[in-house]
Design a protein around this motif. Structure first.
Motif, PDB file in Angstrom:
ATOM      1  N   THR A 178      12.259 -34.460 -27.379  1.00  0.00           N
ATOM      2  CA  THR A 178      10.918 -33.903 -27.226  1.00  0.00           C
ATOM      3  C   THR A 178      10.830 -32.578 -27.967  1.00  0.00           C
ATOM      4  OG1 THR A 178      11.557 -32.816 -25.159  1.00  0.00           O
ATOM      5  CG2 THR A 178      10.524 -34.987 -24.991  1.00  0.00           C
ATOM      6  N   GLU A 179       9.603 -32.156 -28.261  1.00  0.00           N
ATOM      7  CA  GLU A 179       9.407 -30.878 -28.924  1.00  0.00           C
ATOM      8  C   GLU A 179       9.420 -29.745 -27.903  1.00  0.00           C
ATOM      9  OE1 GLU A 179       5.916 -30.884 -31.268  1.00  0.00           O
ATOM     10  OE2 GLU A 179       6.570 -32.535 -32.575  1.00  0.00           O
ATOM     11  N   GLY A 180       9.977 -28.615 -28.315  1.00  0.00           N
ATOM     12  CA  GLY A 180      10.005 -27.452 -27.450  1.00  0.00           C
ATOM     13  C   GLY A 180      11.077 -27.556 -26.371  1.00  0.00           C
ATOM     14  N   PRO A 181      11.094 -26.556 -25.477  1.00  0.00           N
ATOM     15  CA  PRO A 181      12.121 -26.527 -24.406  1.00  0.00           C
ATOM     16  C   PRO A 181      11.768 -27.444 -23.248  1.00  0.00           C
ATOM     17  CG  PRO A 181      10.687 -24.627 -24.213  1.00  0.00           C
ATOM     18  CD  PRO A 181      10.222 -25.366 -25.449  1.00  0.00           C
ATOM     19  N   THR A 182      11.648 -28.722 -23.547  1.00  0.00           N
ATOM     20  CA  THR A 182      11.249 -29.711 -22.541  1.00  0.00           C
ATOM     21  C   THR A 182      12.242 -30.869 -22.524  1.00  0.00           C
ATOM     22  OG1 THR A 182       9.823 -30.862 -24.123  1.00  0.00           O
ATOM     23  CG2 THR A 182       8.807 -29.126 -22.793  1.00  0.00           C
ATOM     24  N   LEU A 183      12.051 -31.775 -21.562  1.00  0.00           N
ATOM     25  CA  LEU A 183      12.918 -32.933 -21.421  1.00  0.00           C
ATOM     26  C   LEU A 183      12.094 -34.217 -21.498  1.00  0.00           C
ATOM     27  CD1 LEU A 183      15.133 -31.755 -18.416  1.00  0.00           C
ATOM     28  CD2 LEU A 183      15.779 -31.732 -20.826  1.00  0.00           C
ATOM     29  N   SER A 184      12.735 -35.276 -21.957  1.00  0.00           N
ATOM     30  CA  SER A 184      12.078 -36.578 -21.947  1.00  0.00           C
ATOM     31  C   SER A 184      12.070 -37.129 -20.522  1.00  0.00           C
ATOM     32  CB  SER A 184      12.818 -37.539 -22.880  1.00  0.00           C
ATOM     33  OG  SER A 184      14.126 -37.812 -22.374  1.00  0.00           O
ATOM     34  N   ASP A 185      11.350 -38.212 -20.313  1.00  0.00           N
ATOM     35  CA  ASP A 185      11.276 -38.803 -18.982  1.00  0.00           C
ATOM     36  C   ASP A 185      12.657 -39.222 -18.472  1.00  0.00           C
ATOM     37  OD1 ASP A 185       8.557 -38.434 -18.946  1.00  0.00           O
ATOM     38  OD2 ASP A 185       8.085 -40.466 -19.634  1.00  0.00           O
TER      39      ASP A 185
END
Length: 381
Positions: A178-185
């Protein structure tokens, strides 16, 4: 235990007027909530006036903090009835419940702040493991020179806190799905199950076969204090506990409005919302932890502080991941480089501090100065 911690309504307890006086904060919180509900538009309109803005912040913050102290007071009554280690667990879960419900309320009813969970988690870690733990070690060492604790218990806490903190607040910066400081499902599911699973296993150990890990070492512990057991009904303390929690959650949502205004119009750092929320939910426990250190019961301080951090990460993360996924809200979990460095530093210092069974003045000073650095770097611009 003193009479102010006794459950109201017990035989031989103070009169009804004394009970009303003791629980006056609850009345103030309820009245404040009613006023905020009925006159919301008038209260939060034209917050550009500095006197009005300052009054709103001070009023809401004071009522929320006093109510949170009330939550802890009744949680202590319940914990006295249940005994250890369930006592500390009740305290920790009560405050963590306030935190989870408050964050959810702000995210649902206010503007979506994707960094609120991250900022609150990071602030809780720095405030507790830096400021509160540092103050406890400093004051305890000034009074007793050295303080002892159960090494196995402290290591058990850190053994779970460190991987969960890294996976929750640093790993999202390095994922590429994913883009940025995030997580996928899928990554959210992995993190949520890991956090909840490790916390449950820890609870099984803490309340089961390894309960002794979390007791003050007998050879150097403080003399056992005689407390008067609360004689009132347990159910009344439980009801009052939840009666305090409800206005706290609602008023935190109202407090977010002037804070958002300051961030948007006065150029305050966005992390300030998470810092204030962390202060509100950690201060009541912090008072108890400092008091325990002064009484030469550092293990109680360790249980309170590290247990609070562990519960915050182990419970808040999976719950907020589930809430955000269900409601389609975006969560930014990865810390900025400076904050990530501070997080790693406080974790490493904590490993050093709890590498032996004793603490001293120097270790308290190091933890507290890291907390000061955290406060100064909030305004790095």
């Amino acid at each position: 235990m003193t009479s102010e911690h006794s459950a109201p309504g017990a035989a031989g307890s103070p009169s009804f007027l004394a009970f009303v006086k003791r629980e006056r904060v609850l009345g103030i919180a309820v009245v404040t909530s009613i006023i905020a509900f009925l006159f919301e538009d008038r209260l939060f309109h034209d917050m550009g006036h500095p006197v009005k803005l300052t009054f709103l912040l001070a009023w809401l913050f004071s009522v929320i903090l006093a109510s949170a102290v009330g939550v802890v007071r009744h949680a202590e009554v319940i914990s006295e009835r249940l005994g250890e280690p369930f006592g500390t667990l009740v305290l920790t879960l009560s405050i963590t419940g306030i935190e989870v419900l408050s964050i959810t309320a702000v995210m649902l009813n206010g503007e979506n702040n994707p960094a609120l969970v991250r900022d609150t988690l990071f602030s809780v870690v720095m405030i507790i493991m830096g400021g509160m733990l540092g103050i406890s070690l400093l004051l305890g060492a000034l009074r007793h020179r050295e303080l002892t604790f159960n090494l196995q218990g402290a290591n058990a806490y850190l053994g779970v806190i460190i991987p969960l903190a890294v996976f929750s607040l640093i790993l999202p910066n390095f994922t590429r799905s994913t883009e940025g400081p995030t997580l996928s499902d899928l990554q959210k599911v992995m993190l949520g199950l890991m956090a909840a699973g490790l916390y449950l296993i820890f609870l099984m150990m803490q309340t089961g076969r390894h309960r002794g890990y979390f007791a003050q070492p007998e050879e150097d512990g403080a003399p056992t204090e005689e407390h008067k057991k609360p004689s009132g009904p347990l159910w009344l303390s439980v009801i009052l506990l939840f009666c305090y929690i409800v206005p706290v959650v609602y008023l935190v949502e109202q407090l977010a409005k002037p804070i958002d205004y300051i961030i948007e119009t006065r150029g305050a750092p966005g992390v300030i919302g998470g810092v204030l929320m962390a202060i509100l939910v950690t201060t009541p426990e912090g008072i108890g932890g400092v008091r325990a250190a002064l009484n030469k019961r550092l293990q109680s301080s360790v249980n309170i502080f590290l247990g609070s951090v562990l519960a915050t990460i182990g419970l808040t993360v999976p719950i907020m991941l589930a809430v955000s996924s269900a409601l389609g809200l975006n969560l930014q979990l990865g810390l900025a480089p400076t904050d990530a460095l501070l997080l790693v530093l406080i974790l490493v210092v904590s490993i050093v501090t709890f590498s032996s069974g004793r603490t001293n003045l120097l270790q308290g000073a190091v933890h507290f100065l890291l907390f000061v650095a955290f406060l100064l770097l909030i305004y790095r611009g």
